[in-house]
Scaffold this motif. Structure first.
Motif, PDB file in Angstrom:
ATOM      1  N   GLU A   1       0.819  -1.223   0.000  1.00 49.17           N
ATOM      2  CA  GLU A   1       0.000   0.000   0.000  1.00 49.17           C
ATOM      3  C   GLU A   1       0.851   1.270   0.000  1.00 49.17           C
ATOM      4  O   GLU A   1       0.324   2.385  -0.121  1.00 49.17           O
TER       5      GLU A   1
ATOM      6  N   ASN B   1      -2.993   3.055   5.823  1.00 53.17           N
ATOM      7  CA  ASN B   1      -2.793   1.793   5.102  1.00 53.17           C
ATOM      8  C   ASN B   1      -3.002   0.586   6.015  1.00 53.17           C
ATOM      9  O   ASN B   1      -3.522  -0.445   5.585  1.00 53.17           O
TER      10      ASN B   1
ATOM     11  N   ASP C   1       0.874   8.345  -4.084  1.00 53.39           N
ATOM     12  CA  ASP C   1       0.586   8.825  -5.442  1.00 53.39           C
ATOM     13  C   ASP C   1      -0.322  10.056  -5.478  1.00 53.39           C
ATOM     14  O   ASP C   1      -0.097  10.963  -6.276  1.00 53.39           O
TER      15      ASP C   1
ATOM     16  N   GLN D   1       3.457   2.658  -2.014  1.00 53.71           N
ATOM     17  CA  GLN D   1       3.554   3.512  -3.199  1.00 53.71           C
ATOM     18  C   GLN D   1       2.206   4.128  -3.576  1.00 53.71           C
ATOM     19  O   GLN D   1       2.133   5.352  -3.794  1.00 53.71           O
ATOM     20  N   PRO D   2       1.120   3.331  -3.653  1.00 55.60           N
ATOM     21  CA  PRO D   2      -0.168   3.942  -4.015  1.00 55.60           C
ATOM     22  C   PRO D   2      -0.577   5.079  -3.079  1.00 55.60           C
ATOM     23  O   PRO D   2      -1.146   6.078  -3.516  1.00 55.60           O
ATOM     24  N   SER D   3      -0.248   4.956  -1.784  1.00 56.23           N
ATOM     25  CA  SER D   3      -0.694   5.981  -0.828  1.00 56.23           C
ATOM     26  C   SER D   3       0.025   7.308  -1.053  1.00 56.23           C
ATOM     27  O   SER D   3      -0.491   8.366  -0.680  1.00 56.23           O
TER      28      SER D   3
END
Lengths: 241, 241
Positions: free
Chosen positions: A49, A74, A55, A51-53
């Motif tokens: 979680e 996350n 972005d 990298q997506p968080s």
């Protein structure tokens, strides 16, 4: 020999073994609460979680938010899958600070101490200041200065993350060496003019995750970075420390 | 015994002897250029411009500007008085970075190393990051983390300078000890809830500037700070290090 004045270090994976550290802490917590889970699967899920968080912040859709807060969000997201939904707020917060207590790789303390005699050593991590400072005290990582996301206001691999870190040291990018176990981090740094040092960390995702054993044995692979090293002691040796 | 977790240090005057350092460098520069000046008068004149130059930023009339730039502006302001108007840009810039090469007081390195074993040691200076990092390498000052003006975005004694520094460490203000040789700095920190440690530096403005010898001998004076210490080794002793 490279003529650099400062080394900027990626931390998670490059200097510390986040997977073992997180697994160890969640295992203790699970045992104390009578919860059954696979601690390494939990560590991998939490990290997935990461990298997506960041972005939304990189895209400018969300104001800069420190990693401790993203880690907590996350954690709440993955909790149901690991039977952790009923954890107390205190236990949740303790687990979030498990990232402040990650163990260094076996060579990290010694390598850093050797490199520190000749170079300015800065962290250039997406971790927030408290996280990096507490980890440094816990795992004996003698940084000269904490840079990275919270100080600079940008998450890697945004160009400004690298540019502003070098600028804060009053150095040109070519006077700074990015040290990382990840090719994408090194590529982003090199695009801004930084020199690059790869550090081989084949077990970052666990010994059972080695799908390409040839790549592990041949750590140089097709890499074209300025320095290719097996660990931080090897890097120190290559830099004449 | 105080139950603090981090020590936040004022640097100029408290940890390093700026007056001797600046006088030494300007004297060399003057000798090399055949210029006659009193190096200590020069150091005092340059330092006298320090607080006024930050005031416009504190008042919000000017965006945050790092100290290296303010030092250069202030240097140009006082240059004519010291026959330095014709210095080359290179010599001017070298003189500005004299602030990066200030010597520690005789106890500074040893005291910091002792305190570091038990506490998080942060700089909480109005100096910019490069200045503090270069000085740390030059004078062997083993900080854990560089905080202060450039990281926090506020100049002391603004309340936010103290509040945001403690917050960056994820600590309450009462868990942080402000260490300074200046009562105004300690007062501003204590107003935000920080604990306070006075360090006696009677020779900051030179041995010939001691207008009140009784005050020097009785370093405690009327001070009510949590800790009153003679130097950093004494502070370490008082904190059980």
């Amino acid at each position: 020999m490279l003529k650099v004045k400062a080394l900027l270090f990626d931390v998670f994976g490059t200097v510390v073994d986040w997977r073992t550290g997180i697994a160890r802490e969640v295992e203790n917590l699970a045992n104390n609460n009578g919860i059954s889970l696979n601690p390494f699967d939990f560590a991998d899920a939490w990290r997935a979680e990461y990298q997506p968080s960041m972005d939304e912040i990189r895209k400018g859709n969300r104001p800069f938010t420190i990693l401790d807060i993203l880690h907590k969000e996350n954690l709440k997201k993955i909790s149901p899958k690991f039977n952790l939904s009923n954890l107390s707020e205190e236990d949740l917060n303790k687990l979030v600070t498990a990232w402040h207590r990650l163990p260094g790789w076996p060579d990290s303390t010694e390598g850093i101490n050797a490199l520190k005699k000749k170079y300015i050593l800065a962290t250039q991590s997406n971790g927030n200041i408290a996280l990096i400072v507490n980890m440094a005290k816990f795992s004996n990582l003698n940084w000269d200065v904490v840079l990275g996301a919270e100080v600079i206001g940008h998450y890697k691999p945004e160009p400004n993350a690298y540019l502003k870190a070098c600028s804060a040291l009053n150095l040109k990018t070519e006077e700074c060496l990015m040290v990382a176990a990840h090719d994408d981090d090194l590529k982003a740094a090199s695009l801004q003019g930084m020199k690059t040092a790869y550090v081989h960390r084949p077990f970052e995702y666990g010994k059972d995750k080695l799908f390409d054993i040839a790549e592990v044995n041949d750590y140089k692979g097709n890499r074209k970075w300025d320095i290719i090293s097996k660990d931080l002691n090897h890097l120190a040796k290559k830099l004449g420390c």
